[in-house]
Structures are given as C-alpha cells and as structure tokens.
Design a protein around this motif. Structure first.
Motif, mmCIF file in Angstrom:
data_model
loop_
_atom_site.group_PDB
_atom_site.id
_atom_site.type_symbol
_atom_site.label_atom_id
_atom_site.label_comp_id
_atom_site.label_asym_id
_atom_site.label_seq_id
_atom_site.Cartn_x
_atom_site.Cartn_y
_atom_site.Cartn_z
ATOM 1 N N PRO A 335 0.772 -1.203 0.008
ATOM 2 C CA PRO A 335 -0.113 -0.014 -0.012
ATOM 3 C C PRO A 335 0.740 1.152 0.000
ATOM 4 N N ASP A 336 2.194 1.179 0.530
ATOM 5 C CA ASP A 336 2.729 2.286 0.717
ATOM 6 C C ASP A 336 4.576 1.865 1.104
ATOM 7 N N HIS A 489 6.614 -1.049 5.059
ATOM 8 C CA HIS A 489 5.360 -0.655 4.296
ATOM 9 C C HIS A 489 4.205 -0.736 5.313
ATOM 10 N N TYR A 490 4.422 -0.809 6.434
ATOM 11 C CA TYR A 490 3.134 -0.821 7.479
ATOM 12 C C TYR A 490 3.656 -0.138 8.740
ATOM 13 N N ALA A 532 -9.143 -4.495 4.754
ATOM 14 C CA ALA A 532 -8.760 -3.267 4.004
ATOM 15 C C ALA A 532 -9.662 -2.361 3.530
ATOM 16 N N SER A 533 -9.568 -1.235 3.130
ATOM 17 C CA SER A 533 -10.375 -0.286 2.557
ATOM 18 C C SER A 533 -11.310 -0.942 1.487
ATOM 19 N N GLY A 536 -9.072 -1.570 -1.752
ATOM 20 C CA GLY A 536 -7.896 -1.363 -1.351
ATOM 21 C C GLY A 536 -6.972 -2.716 -0.868
ATOM 22 N N ASP A 538 -4.658 -1.881 1.924
ATOM 23 C CA ASP A 538 -4.074 -1.398 2.893
ATOM 24 C C ASP A 538 -4.422 -2.038 3.984
ATOM 25 N N HIS A 540 -4.952 -3.451 7.690
ATOM 26 C CA HIS A 540 -4.719 -2.965 8.975
ATOM 27 C C HIS A 540 -5.680 -3.429 9.888
#
Length: 694
Positions: A335-336, A489-490, A532-533, A536, A538, A540
């Motif tokens: 995700p990032d 990444h998290y 995740a959203s 998405g 992401d 979490h």
C-alpha cells in the motif's frame, strides 16, 4: 513434528481432555513382535531385556529388538506422575504427514505445499495470555516444546523419514535416541524441508522454501524415582517466499491456461520471510514424601505417583522475524513505503527469559490398579522477562557524508509479567474427575490478562464411552503487530481493548464404536482482525465493536467391514459474522482404504482420501505484514480434493506412494483457498520410513 507417526482416528487420538492430538497413551501398536517369549510366567520388560541380551552375548539365540523395548512420554504426561507408553510405528496416517492436510485441523496456505504461510481453515481460537507478537503464519512448521518427546530406550532407536515430489516438495527427518545409562536418555530430532512450489521460477533462490528445524533432548531420572530433569535445545530457521502471487489471474478460467506453471511470472521474485528461533528449555521436579504406584494392565511396569512435588522450569529463547524484499514493487503489492522504495529488510528480535515455580500436593486413597478419591492442588508463579528491538533498513548519510544502507532501530522495550497459576482437581474414582485452573497476570505490561478453565470428565465402561464438559473464559492483550508496529510498508499505532473469549463445549467419545461428537460455542468480544479499505490493499487491524457468536459441531465415525475401513470426520460451523471470520460452513473428510497382509511379511493399505468444504469468502494476504486479512469479497467455487495412496510395511521399513489432487481436471483445472494464490497441481509423491534398532 513428533518422531512417530500420527495415531488415533484420522490424526486425532482421543485423550481424557477431549482434545484431538497425538497423545501416545491412547494408541495401539500394529507392529509384528518377533521377540521370543517364555511359555511360563510372563517376564517383566526389564527381565525380558536382560534375558535377550544374555542370549545374544552367549550366542544361544538370534535376537531382534523392536518397539517393545522403547517407551515414550512427554512433559504433559509427566505433570502428575511418571507415565510411559509404547512407541507407535504403525502405518496410521503416514499419508497425512503434511500439517496442511491433517484430517481434524486442516489449513489453507499461499501455495498448498509445505513451508508456506498458512492459517487454520476451521475456527480455532488461540488459548493464550500475555505478550504476543502476533505472527502466526509459519507456526505449522515450527518445532516447539509441545513437539518434544522423551524416551526410555533400552536399545538405541533411529528413525529416518523422507517424502518427496521432485523439486516441488521435499521433506527429510532424522531422529535418534538411546539410553546412555538405564535412567538417562538422550537424543536428537532434525527436519529439513525444501520446496520450489508449483508456481516458482527455479532460477530464483528467493522463491524456494528452505526450512531447518529440530532439537537435542535429554531425560534423567534418579534411581530412587524422586528427581527428574528434562532438557532440550530447540532451533528453527524457516524461509518462506512471499511472491505477491502470480500475474496470471485467469489461470484456471482461460482456454489457454498455462504452458509451464513453473515459469509463471510473480509480482515479487525476490521477497521472503525468515523466522529464526533458538530456545533452551529445562524442567526439573522433585517428589517429596510418600510415593505411590499403580500397576499397568500388563503388570510389566508401574506408574510413579507422588504425594508432593516441587518443580522449576527455565525457558530462554530468542526469536527473530525478518522480511526481506530485494526488488522494486512494480506491480503495487504494497500500500505504501515509509523508508525505502526499492528494497526492504524489516526485522524484529524478541528475547525472552521465563522462570516458573510450582508446588503440587496430592491426597489419595491407596489402590494398586487405579487412582480414586484423589484431591490435587497445584500452585505456582511464572516470571517472564522480555526485551524486543525492531529495525528497518534505510538509506542514511555516514560520517563522510556518503549514502549507505543500514538498519535503523525504530522501537525497543524491556518489560516483565508475573503470573499466578492455580490448578485443582478431584477424582472421585476412575469414572469421575473434576478439574479447574486459574492463570492471572498480576504484575507487568499485560496486567489483567487471565484464563479460567473448568472441566468435568465422566467415564463409563468401554461400551458406554466417556463425556467431557469444558468451559473457559479468557481475556488476552492485543498483539504487538496490531498495536505498535513499524516497518517499511506498514506502521500501526493503536490502542485496543483486551480480546475476550467465552467458550462452552460438550464432547462424547466412544472408542468401542469408533465414534465421537463435540459441540462448541464461542462468544467473542472485542475481536481483533485485519481488513482493507473497499477496493484497497491497505491491510490494517480493526476491533469488532459487537460480540460475535460461533457454533461448531464436529462428528467423527470410523467403520470397519472385514479389511475395509471407512474413516469420516465432519465439521459444521455457523456464525453471525461470516464475512469477518471467513470460515466454511461445512467441512468433510473421508478415507476409504483396504488393509492387506501378503506373503506373511508385507502389510499394505490402499485407499483414497477425499476432503471437501463449502464455499466461503476467501481471505487475502498482506505481503511483508505476515497477516491474512479481509480484502475483496471473493468467493471461489469449491470442489472435492482427492488423494490416492498406497502404504506398505515390510519388517522395519514403511513405503508410501500417493497422488495428491488426483481429481484435477475432473471438476476444474485448479482451485484457490486464498485470494489470488492458486494452489498446488496434481502431485505424485514417494515416501519411505526406516526404523533401526541397536
């Protein structure tokens, strides 16, 4: 994994606690006994050993040693008394060597082969309190203290096991034990696992599973039977690829399929998780006061029953969790990124020192056959000392102003927990036993965690079976991953309430009918899971605000007709939060096989095993986080999974030929259990197991 084969019904030997485990006390030996016996008064085991050794020395007879002279136990069986049981070397469940395909607790994984990240297919809550890292994906492949067994081997015993399917999956195990003195046993257990999987590029080492696990163990018992010392050193080094799945998402639906699945491109060719663990475990206990004995049925040995016991357990361990990514995220698996865009090396090191002290007191009547009218009380204290450090590799400037890549410490902590332990039981006779236990953390970081457990065991005769009633309540702190986690990444920084579980169960077991049924109810409050959203990736952690209910009913029944056997196990699960827990409503396991005895030396078992579960919303997997999460609402078609097998035994050698997923192409070209991760193809496997004595 234990040094002997999985016993009981479909990898589920039934113990007095109603658990489906591999407890050796409830197994039967199906081996040929070739030692000579006298026609007169039966000899004890010790007398028989001495007689056989004397014959061998005097060359008056040819002696063949076997499992009759090897007894097995574990730490749990030594908790209340000294109990030893025969070693099981039968063919039972040889084909179910893979933990992913255990009949009563199957798992789903990223590939379907051994060594990959996995989670239970059925609902199995964790029954632990205290500090928890929150990484579970490689637990099926870890060697733990629960896998350590101790022996009284009057003759040296060696077991070599190998199962392979070319480079796709390879497994080798070496085990040896012997008594260096009559009251002192030592041994070791080594396991090697390697796999390229079905969808890996063989030229890239990072896509291969490479596991090395095992232990060295020792059991010393004083000659007066009062002092016992159990010790083991455990080591684990697990490397599991995390490829982010293959790019071809129409593998089983397109008309072209795949020309060579071994060369299918993946999203992350050089990405893997690596778990390393070293542990020293020492347990010693001393019997104070009067010592009672109960004679076992064949009267060749006796169980040692103390009236008071002092014990101390020392655990020293270091656990390392590493994730490494060696190439850029071209296909947006993550995700990032927070530190480096082209490489990742996250690591967490946890050091743990645990000391546990306990005192046990027993009041019982005198009986040579079985224990009755016994009251037992255990009180103890456990002190846990923890230290952890989390690092992330980042690009920094050194003293000369040059950019270098170095690990940077992101967080660290030192803390302790003190837990009060209590356990009481009352056995009215060998038919009624009431147990209760309390574990409460009273000081430390996880103050307030508790586990209260109560159990009632009612046993009839062999025809009527036994009933186990169980209830427990648990409050456990959220994991480190869910609350304080810093990686490339998290990054998570959450405050969650304790997870609370209330469970009730009824278990009926009838060995004579080869039948058991278990009904379980779970009430989950403040349940933590990952999602995740919408649309998405992401992943979490989130906490469920409403209570969740789950009902689980398990039924097992084995049928025999001559040499034909038909073993069955069925699980029904129903929850009001299906989209959150993501478990199938129905799971079935059936094994039909024929046992034969050929030429008076060759035992064979030929059959087919079929597994099936109903459709469910498949979980997704977060690479680099090591968590299965609720992502896209994807439901895959579900079809039976069949395995054809042939097992054979000749003297001390067991042979196995099996064909996993034999029905591939009958209903579909392949299948999924995790979103975007196709499972194994049909796979021909060969296995051999050698038992050596002397």
């Amino acid at each position: 994994m234990p040094p002997y084969n999985n016993g009981g019904y479909n990898n589920g030997g039934y113990n007095n606690n109603g658990n489906y485990n591999n407890d050796p006390r409830y197994r039967t030996n199906n081996f040929n006994d070739t030692s000579r016996t006298n026609s007169g008064k039966p000899l004890t085991t010790s007398q028989m050993i001495d007689t056989l050794r004397k014959r061998e020395k005097q060359r008056m007879d040819s002696v063949i040693f076997n499992t009759r002279f090897i007894k097995i136990t574990n730490e749990a069986l030594l908790r209340d008394s000294t109990q030893l049981f025969p070693l099981d070397t039968s063919l039972t469940d040889f084909e179910n060597y893979n933990p992913l395909f255990y009949a009563r607790n199957p798992k789903i994984s990223l590939d379907g082969t051994m060594g990959r990240m996995a989670r239970p297919l059925l609902f199995e809550p964790r029954k632990t309190i205290g500090f928890d890292v929150g990484q579970y994906g490689l637990e099926p492949w870890l060697f733990t203290t629960d896998d350590v067994y101790y022996f009284n081997a009057r003759v040296p015993y060696t077991l070599l096991t190998m199962v392979a399917s070319g480079s796709k999956e390879q497994y080798f195990k070496a085990f040896h034990t012997q008594n260096v003195k009559p009251n002192w046993n030592v041994g070791f257990h080594l396991s090697f696992m390697g796999s390229n999987g079905t969808y890996a590029n063989n030229r890239i080492l990072g896509q291969n599973v490479s596991n090395f696990t095992g232990n060295i163990f020792s059991w010393y018992e004083s000659t007066n039977k009062r002092y016992n010392l159990l010790s083991t050193v455990i080591f684990n080094n697990l490397k599991s690829p995390e490829t982010g799945s293959i790019l071809n998402e129409t593998l089983f639906t397109s008309s072209t399929g795949s020309f060579d699945k071994g060369t299918e491109r993946v999203r992350l060719p050089n990405s893997f998780a690596n778990w390393r663990q070293t542990q020293l475990h020492i347990k010693q206990f001393y019997y104070v006061g009067r010592i009672d004995t109960t004679v076992v049925k064949n009267k060749s040995a006796a169980n040692i029953l103390p009236t008071q016991r002092l014990s101390h357990t020392l655990n020293i361990s270091q656990n390392k969790y590493i994730y490494q990514q060696g190439d850029q995220d071209v296909y947006h698996v993550f995700p990032d990124y927070y530190f480096s865009s082209n490489r990742t090396k996250d690591s967490l090191t946890v050091n743990h020192i645990q000391n546990e002290f306990s005192y046990s007191f027993y009041l019982r009547g005198k009986s040579n056959e079985f224990v009755k009218n016994e009251f037992k009380l255990d009180v103890g204290l456990t002190h846990d000392l923890y230290n952890y450090n989390q690092f992330v590799v980042d690009t920094v400037l050194n003293q000369e102003g040059v950019k270098v890549v170095l690990p940077q410490k992101q967080q660290q902590a030192n803390f302790q927990n003190i837990t009060l332990n209590g356990r009481a039981s009352y056995r009215l006779s060998d038919k009624i036993n009431l147990q209760a236990s309390v574990n409460q953390i009273v000081v430390g970081r996880n103050f307030g965690d508790f586990l209260y457990d109560a159990k009632l065991l009612l046993s009839g005769n062999q025809k009527t079976g036994r009933i186990i009633l169980n209830a427990y309540q648990q409050s456990s702190s959220p994991s480190l991953v869910a609350t304080s986690w810093i990686t490339n990444h998290y990054i998570f920084n959450n405050k969650f309430a304790n997870q609370k579980t209330t469970a009730l169960s009824f278990n009926y077991i009838n060995d004579a009918l080869a039948f058991d049924v278990k009904a379980e109810y779970f009430l989950l409050n403040d349940y933590i899971y990952y999602e995740a959203s919408p649309g998405g990736i992401d992943a979490h952690p989130v906490q469920l605000t409403n209570p969740a209910n789950l009902l689980k009913i398990s039924v097992g029944k084995n049928i025999e007709f001559g040499n034909w056997h038909f073993d069955n196990f069925v699980v029904y699960q129903k929850t009001d939060y299906q989209k959150t827990l993501r478990v199938p409503e129905l799971y079935t396991y059936s094994s039909l096989y024929l046992n034969s005895f050929l030429f008076k030396v060759l035992r064979t078992s030929t059959g087919i095993t079929v597994r099936y579960n109903t459709q469910y919303t498949a979980p997704s997997y977060a690479v680099g986080l090591g968590q299965f999460y609720n992502g896209a609402d994807v439901t895959f078609a579900s079809y039976p999974f069949a395995t054809v097998f042939l097992k054979a035994n000749i003297k001390n050698t067991d042979l196995l030929v099996m064909y996993d997923y034999a029905n591939q192409g009958l209903f579909s070209k392949g299948y999924y259990t995790v979103n975007r991760y196709p499972q194994l193809d049909a796979m021909l496997k060969f296995g051999v197991r050698w038992n050596f004595y002397q």
